[in-house]
Design a protein around this motif. Structure first.
Motif, PDB file in Angstrom:
ATOM      1  N   GLY A   1       0.788  -1.522  -0.029  1.00  0.00           N
ATOM      2  CA  GLY A   1      -0.161  -0.140  -0.001  1.00  0.00           C
ATOM      3  C   GLY A   1       0.775   1.278   0.057  1.00  0.00           C
TER       4      GLY A   1
ATOM      5  N   GLY B   1      -6.622  -1.859   5.902  1.00  0.00           N
ATOM      6  CA  GLY B   1      -7.352  -1.290   4.881  1.00  0.00           C
ATOM      7  C   GLY B   1      -8.834  -0.952   5.544  1.00  0.00           C
ATOM      8  N   GLU B   2      -9.605  -0.020   4.896  1.00  0.00           N
ATOM      9  CA  GLU B   2     -10.799   0.528   5.473  1.00  0.00           C
ATOM     10  C   GLU B   2     -11.811  -0.588   5.386  1.00  0.00           C
ATOM     11  OE1 GLU B   2     -10.496   4.286   2.382  1.00  0.00           O
ATOM     12  OE2 GLU B   2     -12.382   3.813   3.394  1.00  0.00           O
ATOM     13  N   ASP B   3     -11.740  -1.715   5.207  1.00  0.00           N
ATOM     14  CA  ASP B   3     -12.653  -2.759   5.469  1.00  0.00           C
ATOM     15  C   ASP B   3     -11.951  -3.725   6.663  1.00  0.00           C
ATOM     16  OD1 ASP B   3     -11.599  -4.946   2.648  1.00  0.00           O
ATOM     17  OD2 ASP B   3     -10.450  -4.139   4.203  1.00  0.00           O
TER      18      ASP B   3
ATOM     19  N   HIS C   1      -8.983  -5.211   6.396  1.00  0.00           N
ATOM     20  CA  HIS C   1      -7.958  -6.274   6.036  1.00  0.00           C
ATOM     21  C   HIS C   1      -6.392  -5.873   6.578  1.00  0.00           C
ATOM     22  CE1 HIS C   1      -7.232  -3.842   2.306  1.00  0.00           C
ATOM     23  NE2 HIS C   1      -6.026  -4.439   2.434  1.00  0.00           N
ATOM     24  N   THR C   2      -5.765  -6.685   6.520  1.00  0.00           N
ATOM     25  CA  THR C   2      -4.440  -6.584   6.484  1.00  0.00           C
ATOM     26  C   THR C   2      -3.478  -7.509   5.992  1.00  0.00           C
ATOM     27  OG1 THR C   2      -2.861  -5.989   8.236  1.00  0.00           O
ATOM     28  CG2 THR C   2      -3.907  -8.123   8.754  1.00  0.00           C
TER      29      THR C   2
ATOM     30  N   SER D   1      -2.953  -9.511   2.799  1.00  0.00           N
ATOM     31  CA  SER D   1      -3.730  -9.589   1.852  1.00  0.00           C
ATOM     32  C   SER D   1      -4.901 -10.560   2.297  1.00  0.00           C
ATOM     33  CB  SER D   1      -3.064 -10.041   0.494  1.00  0.00           C
ATOM     34  OG  SER D   1      -2.696  -8.788  -0.315  1.00  0.00           O
TER      35      SER D   1
ATOM     36  N   PHE E   1      -8.393 -10.774   3.689  1.00  0.00           N
ATOM     37  CA  PHE E   1      -9.629  -9.920   3.633  1.00  0.00           C
ATOM     38  C   PHE E   1     -10.548 -10.455   4.236  1.00  0.00           C
ATOM     39  CE2 PHE E   1      -8.244  -6.797   0.687  1.00  0.00           C
ATOM     40  CZ  PHE E   1      -6.995  -7.303  -0.074  1.00  0.00           C
TER      41      PHE E   1
ATOM     42  N   ALA F   1      -8.902 -10.249  -3.415  1.00  0.00           N
ATOM     43  CA  ALA F   1      -9.286  -8.977  -2.995  1.00  0.00           C
ATOM     44  C   ALA F   1     -10.547  -8.745  -3.531  1.00  0.00           C
ATOM     45  CB  ALA F   1      -8.002  -7.930  -3.460  1.00  0.00           C
TER      46      ALA F   1
ATOM     47  N   ASP G   1     -11.256  -5.668  -4.348  1.00  0.00           N
ATOM     48  CA  ASP G   1     -10.915  -4.637  -5.514  1.00  0.00           C
ATOM     49  C   ASP G   1      -9.781  -4.981  -6.342  1.00  0.00           C
ATOM     50  OD1 ASP G   1     -11.338  -2.290  -2.776  1.00  0.00           O
ATOM     51  OD2 ASP G   1     -12.923  -2.917  -4.256  1.00  0.00           O
TER      52      ASP G   1
ATOM     53  N   LYS H   1      -9.808   5.718   8.249  1.00  0.00           N
ATOM     54  CA  LYS H   1      -9.736   4.172   8.644  1.00  0.00           C
ATOM     55  C   LYS H   1     -10.208   4.144  10.061  1.00  0.00           C
ATOM     56  CE  LYS H   1      -6.476   3.199   5.489  1.00  0.00           C
ATOM     57  NZ  LYS H   1      -5.007   2.654   5.212  1.00  0.00           N
TER      58      LYS H   1
END
Ligand code: 6PG
Length: 239
Positions: free
Chosen positions: A44, A145-147, A149-150, A152, A154, A172, A174, A202
């Motif tokens: 990222g 991630g905003e969802d 995740h850390t 990869s 998810f 992912a 996205d 976040k």
């Protein structure tokens, strides 16, 4: 399990500066203690400044440090989406690290599964652990991630339930959808786990990540077996 530490700073720059000093200390300590150090980078955009500061302001024994990517997008290494490219642009091209100390995912292979198997073999080669043991990274850097995740990993991904493999293909929501990731057992075996998180977008993900462990929020499943867990935050995201 040790309690997580939370360190909040006015800006991402300040958090990156402080985390770089801590990572440098932990890497030097590992080299002094067992002759080498191992670190997994996150991908990222958040870690860019951290990498640049590590490269420019800390004179580390890179010939004794092994650097892995904790996760990767299944794209060519020259792709703008590549975590390896970001790591090279911000850190690896700016320090005197031997090529054999850099362990990227083989995204040129024909399928993510093959890349994951290749990483599994590389981890086994470098860590040389006994049967049933886990590789213990000295430093594990993670983003959020905003969802929630850390790496990869998810929400509700089958990868969250993998216990017998250290590196897996992942999907992912996205683009780029095809991903590769170190698994939770390896993350949680690390000596020092550091999340670097910034930005008000976040806040909700951070709240979940610090809440009870749930597959809704993979970052909440990061709970070190014996190591330390520290959150490095800017004031926009800090609770
Ligand atoms: C990736 C990362 C991922 C990242 C978060 C946060 O491959 O994207 O490893 O886990 O850390 O998505 O990304 P940003 O730092 O860009 O917000």
């Amino acid at each position: 399990m040790s309690d997580a530490q939370v360190r909040a700073f006015p800006t991402l720059e300040d958090a990156s500066d402080a985390l770089a000093a801590e990572v440098a200390r932990e890497l030097e300590d590992a080299v002094a203690t067992h002759g080498r150090a191992t670190m997994a980078l996150s991908g990222g955009s958040t870690p860019r400044r951290l990498h640049e500061i590590l490269a420019s302001e800390h004179n580390l024994p890179w010939d004794r440090i092994h650097v892995f990517l904790g996760d990767e997008r299944f794209v060519p290494p020259h792709s703008e989406d590549s975590n390896f490219r970001m790591a090279c642009d911000t850190l690896l091209n700016h320090v005197r690290i031997p090529l054999h100390n850099v362990h990227a995912w083989e995204t040129s292979m024909s399928h993510p599964d093959l890349a994951a198997i290749t990483m599994q073999v590389e981890l086994e080669r470098i860590f040389e652990v006994d049967e049933g043991e886990l590789p213990r990274f000295d430093v594990m850097l993670l983003g959020l991630g905003e969802d929630g995740h850390t790496a990869s990993l998810f929400p509700h991904s089958p990868a969250l339930r993998v216990r017998e493999r250290w590196a897996v293909p992942a999907k992912a929501p996205d683009k780029p959808r095809r991903r590769l990731s170190i698994t939770l057992p390896v993350i949680n075996a690390s000596r020092h786990i550091h999340f670097l998180v910034a930005g008000g977008d976040k806040r909700e993900a951070l709240r979940c990540a610090m809440d009870d462990p749930s597959p809704d929020c993979p970052a909440s499943l990061v709970r070190p077996d014996e190591g330390t867990l520290t959150w490095w935050l800017d004031e926009e995201v800090a609770p």
